[in-house]
Design an enzyme around this catalytic site. Structure first.
Site, PDB file in Angstrom:
ATOM      1  N   ASP A  17       0.817  -1.219   0.000  1.00  0.00           N
ATOM      2  CA  ASP A  17       0.000   0.000   0.000  1.00  0.00           C
ATOM      3  C   ASP A  17       0.854   1.274   0.000  1.00  0.00           C
ATOM      4  O   ASP A  17       0.416   2.313   0.489  1.00  0.00           O
ATOM      5  CB  ASP A  17      -0.963   0.028   1.198  1.00  0.00           C
ATOM      6  CG  ASP A  17      -1.736  -1.269   1.361  1.00  0.00           C
ATOM      7  OD1 ASP A  17      -2.324  -1.715   0.364  1.00  0.00           O
ATOM      8  OD2 ASP A  17      -1.732  -1.831   2.466  1.00  0.00           O
ATOM      9  N   LYS A  20       2.504   2.162  -5.068  1.00  0.00           N
ATOM     10  CA  LYS A  20       3.218   1.641  -6.238  1.00  0.00           C
ATOM     11  C   LYS A  20       2.460   1.918  -7.537  1.00  0.00           C
ATOM     12  O   LYS A  20       3.060   2.209  -8.566  1.00  0.00           O
ATOM     13  CB  LYS A  20       3.456   0.131  -6.074  1.00  0.00           C
ATOM     14  CG  LYS A  20       4.375  -0.225  -4.922  1.00  0.00           C
ATOM     15  CD  LYS A  20       4.596  -1.716  -4.812  1.00  0.00           C
ATOM     16  CE  LYS A  20       3.345  -2.471  -4.428  1.00  0.00           C
ATOM     17  NZ  LYS A  20       2.816  -2.113  -3.090  1.00  0.00           N
ATOM     18  N   GLY A  44      -4.157  -4.444  -4.821  1.00  0.00           N
ATOM     19  CA  GLY A  44      -5.069  -3.427  -5.333  1.00  0.00           C
ATOM     20  C   GLY A  44      -4.294  -2.163  -5.616  1.00  0.00           C
ATOM     21  O   GLY A  44      -3.781  -1.517  -4.701  1.00  0.00           O
ATOM     22  N   HIS A  45      -4.138  -1.834  -6.903  1.00  0.00           N
ATOM     23  CA  HIS A  45      -3.395  -0.637  -7.283  1.00  0.00           C
ATOM     24  C   HIS A  45      -4.373   0.437  -7.738  1.00  0.00           C
ATOM     25  O   HIS A  45      -5.090   0.265  -8.719  1.00  0.00           O
ATOM     26  CB  HIS A  45      -2.383  -0.954  -8.381  1.00  0.00           C
ATOM     27  CG  HIS A  45      -1.256  -1.816  -7.903  1.00  0.00           C
ATOM     28  ND1 HIS A  45      -0.244  -2.287  -8.716  1.00  0.00           N
ATOM     29  CD2 HIS A  45      -0.963  -2.289  -6.670  1.00  0.00           C
ATOM     30  CE1 HIS A  45       0.599  -3.005  -7.999  1.00  0.00           C
ATOM     31  NE2 HIS A  45       0.180  -3.025  -6.767  1.00  0.00           N
ATOM     32  N   GLN A 229       2.112  -5.946  -3.154  1.00  0.00           N
ATOM     33  CA  GLN A 229       2.411  -6.013  -1.724  1.00  0.00           C
ATOM     34  C   GLN A 229       3.721  -5.272  -1.410  1.00  0.00           C
ATOM     35  O   GLN A 229       4.055  -4.316  -2.082  1.00  0.00           O
ATOM     36  CB  GLN A 229       2.438  -7.470  -1.232  1.00  0.00           C
ATOM     37  CG  GLN A 229       1.087  -8.159  -1.221  1.00  0.00           C
ATOM     38  CD  GLN A 229       0.730  -8.838  -2.532  1.00  0.00           C
ATOM     39  OE1 GLN A 229       1.568  -9.424  -3.195  1.00  0.00           O
ATOM     40  NE2 GLN A 229      -0.528  -8.789  -2.918  1.00  0.00           N
TER      41      GLN A 229
END
Length: 350
Positions: A17, A20, A44-45, A229
């Protein structure tokens, strides 16, 4: 990505988180290819382009850059139903990904309904000892990969083989779900048609991505490898057992994408100006007070995949220094520095 730099790896230096997706989106504007090499839809990006938010879980962040080819490498575990839904959502926004723009490794393992059922039932059974899994079936899918009973994308494209293998695997998984976890059995017929339907949709995208990436790099094209991650969640190097199920560092690119390590040019590590983590596990600088809540609300610290509020704390320089060493990061991108505006004093763990 400029000059003679042909391949860049972007990884998180904390517990994920770190932002990225934002950095990958910036770098991918100069990239020809963006590739995922580990993890699954537990990532989740979040991207914001022209004021519009897009949350990607499996499709690499380069999907929003016209002309950029997206690759899902063999080290990724793929939920085919989730991937199809994500592609449909992008298509509905005018960002369709044909086989010329999205390639999926034939070696990538498939996440199946029994993986998710096992993941969720185990976490429920742990009670206060929860690891903090997303419940997306990532860990059980990697378990089957290591046990050599997993099904891959190339198997999903062979309908007769897939039907037989799924039925065989499900018999064993149902016995485990019922006897050990107290979970109801899963119905073969209820899942096989949906999975094969997703497989037909994805079949034109399934390819030898290892060869494709090697050819792209050999031709001098720019390839960006997008990590998911963070290094402190690495299954070997992180805060075990409160980790993810894959290797999250730069070293995982070689096996997860299927390229030689010598082809990697640069590693960019991403860190927040403070620290967050989702789920259970040690967190030395955690702030369980008004300051922690201020960081959470100011930084919008809620999981892109689960929506869970993130635990927040001061910047941990020891964690980041270790991650830089382990990943060989050439540079660090520091995100969300603005969230600390007006806070005095600012504390740093050294």
């Amino acid at each position: 990505m400029a000059g003679d730099v042909k391949s860049v790896v972007v990884i998180g230096l904390q517990w994920g988180d770190e932002g990225k997706g934002k950095i990958v989106d910036l770098l991918s504007r100069d990239a020809d290819v963006v590739a995922r090499f580990q993890g699954g839809n537990n990532a989740g990006h979040t991207l914001v382009v022209e004021g519009r938010q897009t949350i990607l879980h499996l499709v690499p962040s380069g999907a929003l850059c016209p002309g950029t080819v997206c690759v899902i490498g063999g080290g990724v575990v793929v939920d085919p139903v989730v991937l199809v839904a994500e592609m449909d959502e992008l298509a509905g926004r005018g960002q369709a990904l044909g086989p010329d723009r999205l390639l999926i490794s034939r070696e990538a393992q498939v996440i199946l309904p029994y993986h998710k059922a096992i993941d969720q039932a185990r976490e429920l059974r742990r009670g206060k000892g929860k690891i903090g899994t997303t419940g997306r079936g990532i860990g059980p899918a990697y378990e089957d990969k290591a046990a050599r009973i997993g099904l891959r994308m190339i198997d999903l494209c062979d309908e007769e083989f897939f039907r037989h293998s799924l039925r065989t695997n499900l018999e064993e998984k149902n016995a485990y779900l019922e006897a050990m976890l107290g979970h109801g059995v899963l119905d073969y017929d209820a899942m096989v048609d949906e999975l094969l339907g997703a497989g037909r949709r994805l079949a034109p995208h399934v390819a030898d991505t290892s060869r494709f990436l090697h050819e792209q790099l050999s031709a001098g094209r720019r390839v960006l490898f997008e990590g998911a991650q963070g290094l402190m969640l690495d299954v070997d190097l992180g805060t075990y057992p409160y980790v993810t199920s894959s290797n999250t560092g730069a070293g995982a690119v070689a096996s997860g994408a299927g390229i030689a390590p010598r082809l990697l040019s640069k590693v960019v590590g991403i860190s927040k100006a403070y620290t967050t983590r989702v789920g259970a596990g040690p967190f030395p600088t955690e702030l369980d007070d008004e300051m922690g809540e201020r960081l959470r609300s100011g930084g919008g610290e809620f999981g892109a995949t689960t929506g869970r509020p993130r635990r927040c704390g001061w910047f941990d320089a020891m964690v980041v220094r270790r991650s830089v060493r382990l990943s060989g990061a050439d540079s660090v991108a520091l995100t969300k520095l603005d969230v600390l505006t007006g806070i005095d004093p600012i504390h740093i763990c050294t």
